[in-house]
Design a protein around this motif. Structure first.
Motif, PDB file in Angstrom:
ATOM      1  N   UNK A  67      21.359  71.039  61.977  1.00  0.00           N
ATOM      2  CA  UNK A  67      22.333  71.087  60.888  1.00  0.00           C
ATOM      3  C   UNK A  67      21.905  70.269  59.678  1.00  0.00           C
ATOM      4  N   UNK A  68      22.493  70.565  58.561  1.00  0.00           N
ATOM      5  CA  UNK A  68      22.239  69.799  57.348  1.00  0.00           C
ATOM      6  C   UNK A  68      22.646  68.348  57.578  1.00  0.00           C
ATOM      7  N   UNK A  69      21.792  67.413  57.173  1.00  0.00           N
ATOM      8  CA  UNK A  69      22.080  65.999  57.339  1.00  0.00           C
ATOM      9  C   UNK A  69      21.676  65.428  58.680  1.00  0.00           C
ATOM     10  N   UNK A  70      21.092  66.229  59.555  1.00  0.00           N
ATOM     11  CA  UNK A  70      20.679  65.752  60.879  1.00  0.00           C
ATOM     12  C   UNK A  70      19.487  64.810  60.741  1.00  0.00           C
ATOM     13  N   UNK A  71      19.567  63.654  61.391  1.00  0.00           N
ATOM     14  CA  UNK A  71      18.471  62.687  61.358  1.00  0.00           C
ATOM     15  C   UNK A  71      17.354  63.149  62.276  1.00  0.00           C
ATOM     16  N   UNK A  72      16.156  63.266  61.746  1.00  0.00           N
ATOM     17  CA  UNK A  72      15.009  63.735  62.513  1.00  0.00           C
ATOM     18  C   UNK A  72      14.040  62.605  62.849  1.00  0.00           C
ATOM     19  N   UNK A  73      13.968  61.603  61.993  1.00  0.00           N
ATOM     20  CA  UNK A  73      13.075  60.463  62.219  1.00  0.00           C
ATOM     21  C   UNK A  73      13.642  59.263  61.468  1.00  0.00           C
ATOM     22  N   UNK A  74      13.186  58.073  61.875  1.00  0.00           N
ATOM     23  CA  UNK A  74      13.720  56.858  61.274  1.00  0.00           C
ATOM     24  C   UNK A  74      12.653  55.776  61.234  1.00  0.00           C
ATOM     25  N   UNK A  75      12.917  54.764  60.430  1.00  0.00           N
ATOM     26  CA  UNK A  75      12.081  53.569  60.381  1.00  0.00           C
ATOM     27  C   UNK A  75      12.995  52.365  60.527  1.00  0.00           C
ATOM     28  N   UNK A  76      12.613  51.424  61.358  1.00  0.00           N
ATOM     29  CA  UNK A  76      13.460  50.261  61.634  1.00  0.00           C
ATOM     30  C   UNK A  76      12.695  48.974  61.356  1.00  0.00           C
ATOM     31  N   UNK A  77      13.440  47.927  61.018  1.00  0.00           N
ATOM     32  CA  UNK A  77      12.858  46.620  60.737  1.00  0.00           C
ATOM     33  C   UNK A  77      13.481  45.600  61.688  1.00  0.00           C
ATOM     34  N   UNK A  78      12.665  44.714  62.220  1.00  0.00           N
ATOM     35  CA  UNK A  78      13.154  43.753  63.209  1.00  0.00           C
ATOM     36  C   UNK A  78      13.963  42.646  62.544  1.00  0.00           C
ATOM     37  N   UNK A  79      15.068  42.284  63.212  1.00  0.00           N
ATOM     38  CA  UNK A  79      15.925  41.180  62.775  1.00  0.00           C
ATOM     39  C   UNK A  79      15.745  40.008  63.735  1.00  0.00           C
ATOM     40  N   UNK A  80      15.413  38.848  63.210  1.00  0.00           N
ATOM     41  CA  UNK A  80      15.278  37.631  64.008  1.00  0.00           C
ATOM     42  C   UNK A  80      16.469  36.726  63.717  1.00  0.00           C
ATOM     43  N   UNK A  81      17.221  36.367  64.765  1.00  0.00           N
ATOM     44  CA  UNK A  81      18.470  35.625  64.607  1.00  0.00           C
ATOM     45  C   UNK A  81      18.311  34.215  65.161  1.00  0.00           C
ATOM     46  N   UNK A 123      16.554  36.696  59.707  1.00  0.00           N
ATOM     47  CA  UNK A 123      15.385  37.017  58.895  1.00  0.00           C
ATOM     48  C   UNK A 123      14.921  38.424  59.230  1.00  0.00           C
ATOM     49  N   UNK A 124      14.204  39.022  58.308  1.00  0.00           N
ATOM     50  CA  UNK A 124      13.666  40.369  58.486  1.00  0.00           C
ATOM     51  C   UNK A 124      12.144  40.303  58.529  1.00  0.00           C
ATOM     52  N   UNK A 125      11.551  40.999  59.490  1.00  0.00           N
ATOM     53  CA  UNK A 125      10.086  41.016  59.635  1.00  0.00           C
ATOM     54  C   UNK A 125       9.520  42.147  58.779  1.00  0.00           C
ATOM     55  N   UNK A 126       9.201  41.821  57.530  1.00  0.00           N
ATOM     56  CA  UNK A 126       8.712  42.850  56.606  1.00  0.00           C
ATOM     57  C   UNK A 126       7.287  43.290  56.930  1.00  0.00           C
ATOM     58  N   UNK A 127       6.528  42.409  57.540  1.00  0.00           N
ATOM     59  CA  UNK A 127       5.128  42.729  57.828  1.00  0.00           C
ATOM     60  C   UNK A 127       4.887  42.641  59.324  1.00  0.00           C
ATOM     61  N   UNK A 128       4.118  43.594  59.822  1.00  0.00           N
ATOM     62  CA  UNK A 128       3.713  43.551  61.220  1.00  0.00           C
ATOM     63  C   UNK A 128       2.619  42.507  61.387  1.00  0.00           C
ATOM     64  N   UNK A 129       2.693  41.803  62.498  1.00  0.00           N
ATOM     65  CA  UNK A 129       1.669  40.793  62.765  1.00  0.00           C
ATOM     66  C   UNK A 129       0.347  41.461  63.091  1.00  0.00           C
ATOM     67  N   UNK A 130      -0.716  40.954  62.461  1.00  0.00           N
ATOM     68  CA  UNK A 130      -2.044  41.471  62.766  1.00  0.00           C
ATOM     69  C   UNK A 130      -2.501  40.950  64.112  1.00  0.00           C
TER      70      UNK A 130
END
Length: 478
Positions: free
Chosen positions: A209-223, A229-236
């Protein structure tokens, strides 16, 4: 089929794997901004390199304390714009081959595959994302409610929390339909037998259907103490110093075989009645996605050792197993939960049609031979080599012709096309999905226990290496 479509779309639009496909249409609404996700228990395995995410049905605003300005997080809801719309075209999902084009006008393409063909398919896609400056403003103004029951449970279990901030959705209604033919014509009957659906239209088409979520991107939250805080960069990864060696791609069988023995070896030590109980439960959840999710969550609770966690259920299909686990010693319960979770993770990588074929294979008692066949496929480097190769044609010889057709269809859905003479043609990157099929067959074969297991491939490999060569000097191991 929804999983098949979303995984293909992500593979074509996001080769760097920053987007994660939504794998169930029933849960797609919970993989939108600003919903919270839990990354499932990290269990590195050889059949899945991407993380597992579990929806929580909580939004970011649900776990935040009121801010000084009294505003909610509704301002974070993303809105799409014309510049982020795409058309997906020139695709061939059945053979996992094709190209992607971005254009103004939509395109219709024909999908073809061995044993099946599909009607024309066209889909328009749109990206939506939370502006990062708005998200950062909310982070500075609003603290986490540490008294929230969800946050308290999160702190006890140590699970990783993520926030959905970008999605890929269908901007118009789309229909994907497969017209099953040739050797796959019996699939509708098998699907009706195990899933109670006699309509071939139901199993061969899906409406997005219209508006159906097919894929997503998530950011880790550290509490920590109400701050987040938000982990904007992946650790190398930590660089390795010293001597480096050229990485040579190797067949996957050895790694898969070691891992499946580690997690599922416990099944071979069980009394027959308990193996039957586990097998009956596994086959029940293979037929019902809701049961599948419930059992997965129960096993996660055991592995995470959630305080006061009870293995209770209203489902008669799960009661016997959960009751047995609840009355088992702690170490035994933990071992079984690991084996069951590992098996469920492998089954989750397969398509619904493959689950139906696996259930039929169990009834036909051909799982052991299928396991040997898939093991032979994994002896080849499926990750980088796309050239055809041969496997022993006798492994495709079955008492019934339908057994052979079923097995070839089962393997082809894992992106390796088989011919009756044993010729195998790898399609796009089949190594992980073939490994998942091997694990599923291995576990089912152990639990059914009515056919001998194939010989340990590692032992066979070592024996061959230890055979004295005729033209080279012999060396003896230390």
């Amino acid at each position: 089929m929804f999983k098949k479509v979303t995984r293909y779309i992500v593979s074509q639009m996001d080769p760097n794997k920053e987007l994660a496909p939504v794998e169930s249409s029933a849960d797609q609404e919970y993989f939108r901004p600003p919903y919270l996700l839990i990354q499932k228990r990290k269990q590195n395995n050889v059949f899945r390199s991407d993380p597992y995410y579990q929806c929580t049905e909580f939004k970011l605003d649900s776990v935040l304390l009121p801010g000084e300005d009294g505003k909610s997080t509704e301002s974070l809801l993303p809105s799409g714009d014309g510049s982020s719309q795409f058309d997906l075209s020139d695709i061939n999902i059945d053979q996992i081959k094709g190209d992607i084009s971005v254009s103004v006008n939509g395109a219709s393409v024909e999908l073809k595959g061995s044993g099946s063909s599909s009607q024309a398919f066209s889909i328009k896609l749109q990206k939506k994302a939370i502006p990062m400056d708005l998200l950062e403003a909310v982070r500075k103004n609003r603290k986490i409610n540490m008294d929230h029951s969800f946050i308290q449970q999160l702190q006890r279990t140590g699970a990783d929390l993520f926030l959905v901030y970008e999605i890929l959705e269908a901007s118009e209604k789309a229909v994907y339909k497969e017209d099953t033919k040739a050797e796959l014509s019996f699939l509708a009957k098998i699907f009706a037998k195990f899933f109670g659906e006699a309509s071939t239209e139901h199993i061969e088409s899906i409406v997005i259907p219209k508006g159906c979520t097919l894929a997503f991107r998530a950011i880790q939250m550290n509490i920590s103490k109400g701050e987040w805080e938000l982990s904007y960069f992946k650790e190398d990864p930590t660089p390795v110093t010293g001597i480096s060696f050229l990485e040579i791609p190797t067949p996957k069988l050895g790694a898969v075989d070691r891992e499946v023995k580690q997690y599922c070896g416990i099944f071979s030590e069980l009394p027959s009645d308990l193996r039957v109980t586990i097998l009956n439960t596994i086959t029940a959840v293979m037929r019902d996605r809701n049961l599948f999710q419930e059992l997965s969550q129960k096993m996660e609770g055991v592995l995470e050792k959630t305080d006061g966690y009870e293995l209770k259920t209203e489902s008669p299909d799960l009661k016997d197993l959960l009751s047995t686990l609840e009355n088992s010693p702690g170490d035994r319960c933990l071992q079984l939960a690991k084996g069951i979770t590992y098996t469920l993770d492998a089954l989750a990588e397969l398509l619904d049609n493959q689950l139906a074929l696996l259930l039929e294979s169990l009834e036909r008692k051909i799982v052991s031979q299928q396991l040997q066949l898939v093991g032979k496929l994994l002896e080849h480097n499926l990750k980088t080599v796309a050239t055809p190769f041969h496997v022993d044609a006798s492994l495709l010889s079955f008492p019934q012709q339908e057994d052979q057709s079923l097995t070839m269809a089962l393997v082809e859905m894992s992106r390796v096309k088989l011919q009756e003479d044993g010729l195998a043609e790898p399609m796009e990157q089949p190594d992980e999905v073939v490994a998942a099929l091997y694990v599923a067959l291995y576990a089912l074969n152990l639990l059914s226990g009515d056919l001998p297991l194939p010989r340990d491939p590692l032992s066979e490999m070592l024996e061959n290496l230890c055979k004295p060569a005729t033209s080279l000097p012999q060396f003896h191991p230390c």
